[in-house]
Design a protein around this motif. Structure first.
Motif, PDB file in Angstrom:
ATOM      1  N   ILE A 156       7.178  10.353   2.145  1.00  6.81           N
ATOM      2  CA  ILE A 156       7.014   8.934   2.428  1.00  6.81           C
ATOM      3  C   ILE A 156       5.531   8.718   2.706  1.00  6.81           C
ATOM      4  CG2 ILE A 156       7.606   7.051   3.988  1.00  6.81           C
ATOM      5  CD1 ILE A 156      10.124   8.780   4.732  1.00  6.81           C
ATOM      6  N   ALA A 157       4.916   7.821   1.971  1.00  9.16           N
ATOM      7  CA  ALA A 157       3.521   7.451   2.209  1.00  9.16           C
ATOM      8  C   ALA A 157       3.502   5.953   2.506  1.00  9.16           C
ATOM      9  CB  ALA A 157       2.654   7.785   1.003  1.00  9.16           C
ATOM     10  N   TYR A 158       2.377   5.469   2.968  1.00 14.09           N
ATOM     11  CA  TYR A 158       2.280   4.085   3.434  1.00 14.09           C
ATOM     12  C   TYR A 158       1.192   3.363   2.668  1.00 14.09           C
ATOM     13  CZ  TYR A 158       5.063   6.448   6.809  1.00 14.09           C
ATOM     14  OH  TYR A 158       6.041   7.214   7.379  1.00 14.09           O
ATOM     15  N   ALA A 159       1.519   2.139   2.247  1.00 15.75           N
ATOM     16  CA  ALA A 159       0.599   1.376   1.420  1.00 15.75           C
ATOM     17  C   ALA A 159       0.209   0.074   2.098  1.00 15.75           C
ATOM     18  CB  ALA A 159       1.255   1.070   0.069  1.00 15.75           C
ATOM     19  N   LEU A 160      -1.032  -0.307   1.886  1.00 19.53           N
ATOM     20  CA  LEU A 160      -1.498  -1.644   2.250  1.00 19.53           C
ATOM     21  C   LEU A 160      -1.410  -2.463   0.967  1.00 19.53           C
ATOM     22  CD1 LEU A 160      -4.624  -0.677   4.338  1.00 19.53           C
ATOM     23  CD2 LEU A 160      -2.426  -1.517   5.184  1.00 19.53           C
ATOM     24  N   ASP A 161      -0.419  -3.327   0.911  1.00 18.93           N
ATOM     25  CA  ASP A 161      -0.156  -4.106  -0.297  1.00 18.93           C
ATOM     26  C   ASP A 161      -1.146  -5.259  -0.378  1.00 18.93           C
ATOM     27  OD1 ASP A 161       0.910  -5.676  -2.372  1.00 18.93           O
ATOM     28  OD2 ASP A 161       2.934  -5.022  -1.879  1.00 18.93           O
ATOM     29  N   GLN A 162      -1.869  -5.308  -1.497  1.00 18.85           N
ATOM     30  CA  GLN A 162      -2.879  -6.337  -1.702  1.00 18.85           C
ATOM     31  C   GLN A 162      -2.589  -7.136  -2.965  1.00 18.85           C
ATOM     32  OE1 GLN A 162      -5.981  -3.438  -1.778  1.00 18.85           O
ATOM     33  NE2 GLN A 162      -6.209  -3.420   0.438  1.00 18.85           N
ATOM     34  N   GLY A 163      -1.307  -7.454  -3.174  1.00 16.89           N
ATOM     35  CA  GLY A 163      -0.920  -8.233  -4.338  1.00 16.89           C
ATOM     36  C   GLY A 163      -0.819  -7.383  -5.587  1.00 16.89           C
ATOM     37  N   GLU A 164      -1.821  -7.444  -6.422  1.00 15.26           N
ATOM     38  CA  GLU A 164      -1.821  -6.712  -7.687  1.00 15.26           C
ATOM     39  C   GLU A 164      -2.163  -5.236  -7.534  1.00 15.26           C
ATOM     40  OE1 GLU A 164      -0.922  -7.873 -10.785  1.00 15.26           O
ATOM     41  OE2 GLU A 164      -0.221  -9.569  -9.570  1.00 15.26           O
ATOM     42  N   ARG A 165      -2.616  -4.845  -6.357  1.00 15.95           N
ATOM     43  CA  ARG A 165      -2.954  -3.447  -6.133  1.00 15.95           C
ATOM     44  C   ARG A 165      -2.631  -3.087  -4.684  1.00 15.95           C
ATOM     45  NH1 ARG A 165      -8.041  -1.479  -4.998  1.00 15.95           N
ATOM     46  NH2 ARG A 165      -8.794  -2.628  -3.238  1.00 15.95           N
ATOM     47  N   TYR A 166      -2.697  -1.816  -4.389  1.00 13.66           N
ATOM     48  CA  TYR A 166      -2.475  -1.364  -3.027  1.00 13.66           C
ATOM     49  C   TYR A 166      -3.371  -0.174  -2.752  1.00 13.66           C
ATOM     50  CZ  TYR A 166       0.365   2.379  -5.048  1.00 13.66           C
ATOM     51  OH  TYR A 166       0.792   3.456  -5.776  1.00 13.66           O
ATOM     52  N   GLN A 204      10.992  -4.656  -9.176  1.00 12.77           N
ATOM     53  CA  GLN A 204       9.685  -4.534  -9.817  1.00 12.77           C
ATOM     54  C   GLN A 204       8.525  -4.724  -8.839  1.00 12.77           C
ATOM     55  OE1 GLN A 204       9.430  -3.637 -13.141  1.00 12.77           O
ATOM     56  NE2 GLN A 204      11.642  -3.464 -13.058  1.00 12.77           N
ATOM     57  N   ASP A 205       8.781  -4.557  -7.536  1.00 13.55           N
ATOM     58  CA  ASP A 205       7.693  -4.708  -6.563  1.00 13.55           C
ATOM     59  C   ASP A 205       7.069  -3.378  -6.143  1.00 13.55           C
ATOM     60  OD1 ASP A 205       9.561  -3.619  -4.817  1.00 13.55           O
ATOM     61  OD2 ASP A 205       9.563  -5.312  -3.435  1.00 13.55           O
ATOM     62  N   GLY A 206       7.552  -2.275  -6.672  1.00 14.13           N
ATOM     63  CA  GLY A 206       6.995  -0.965  -6.359  1.00 14.13           C
ATOM     64  C   GLY A 206       7.591  -0.297  -5.129  1.00 14.13           C
ATOM     65  N   TYR A 207       8.569  -0.935  -4.495  1.00 15.97           N
ATOM     66  CA  TYR A 207       9.136  -0.397  -3.255  1.00 15.97           C
ATOM     67  C   TYR A 207      10.644  -0.167  -3.316  1.00 15.97           C
ATOM     68  CZ  TYR A 207       4.599  -1.936  -1.603  1.00 15.97           C
ATOM     69  OH  TYR A 207       3.244  -2.121  -1.465  1.00 15.97           O
ATOM     70  N   ASP A 208      11.226  -0.194  -4.498  1.00 16.66           N
ATOM     71  CA  ASP A 208      12.681  -0.087  -4.596  1.00 16.66           C
ATOM     72  C   ASP A 208      13.211   1.233  -4.064  1.00 16.66           C
ATOM     73  OD1 ASP A 208      13.110  -2.652  -5.585  1.00 16.66           O
ATOM     74  OD2 ASP A 208      12.568  -2.009  -7.594  1.00 16.66           O
ATOM     75  N   ALA A 209      12.602   2.343  -4.401  1.00 16.40           N
ATOM     76  CA  ALA A 209      13.062   3.636  -3.884  1.00 16.40           C
ATOM     77  C   ALA A 209      12.910   3.699  -2.370  1.00 16.40           C
ATOM     78  CB  ALA A 209      12.300   4.775  -4.545  1.00 16.40           C
TER      79      ALA A 209
END
Length: 176
Positions: free
Chosen positions: A23-33, A86-91
């Motif tokens: 498990i890693a943690y992302a700072l979501d910035q819209g089109e990128r993280y 399709q938001d990159g966080y489904d798993a």
């Protein structure tokens, strides 16, 4: 993310999910993280547990309106449900107790099998699902062929949380 990412970038904040997935943690910035690092923790004056809790709260907020609908088997027994936003966080939604509870309710079962073959997909089915062997095979195939691969491992979800499927459960899910 695959454990290899942590091995390549040791400054990432992460915790084990399985032997091959972290498990890693992302700072979501819209089109990128950007991924959270040890330097970020120092700058913010927080520890990894605080980041984990904040990440779950944020993912919960992003998942609140998510509809989970079960589909009955076309060939007979059982049902399945997918999460594909399709938001990159489904798993990562596997980590949320509310999503696990909603999957159990939608599938009408006290226990379900789940797969997260890649970052952008979560699939769950009842243990008696007539297409379970096909689904288990597809999880394995997608974990090797889709972008952002994670694992071919299967999980068992119930009211107490989730865990890796045992070898007996895996054999049953892969049996036609």
């Amino acid at each position: 993310m695959p454990i290899e990412y942590r091995q390549q970038a040791k400054e990432l904040i992460s915790r084990d999910l399985t032997a091959t997935v972290v498990i890693a943690y992302a700072l979501d910035q819209g089109e990128r993280y950007s991924l959270v690092t040890t330097d970020d923790l120092k700058t913010w004056g927080v520890n990894a547990d605080a980041v984990h809790e904040a990440a779950l709260v944020g993912l919960e907020a992003a998942s609140g309106a998510l509809a989970i609908g079960a589909k009955k088997s076309a060939r007979g027994r059982g049902a399945y449900a997918t999460i594909l936003t399709q938001d990159g966080y489904d798993a990562a939604r596997l980590l949320l107790p509310s999503i696990r509870q909603r999957l159990l309710k939608a599938l009408g079962s006290d226990l379900v099998i789940a797969g997260i073959p890649n970052r952008d997909f979560l699939v769950a089915w009842t243990p008696d699902f007539s297409a379970r062997a096909d689904f288990a095979a597809k999880v394995s195939e997608d974990s090797k062929s889709r972008s952002h691969p994670l694992t071919d491992e299967l999980f068992v979800l119930d009211a107490n949380g989730f865990r890796m499927a045992t070898s007996a459960e895996l054999a049953e899910q892969r049996r036609i």
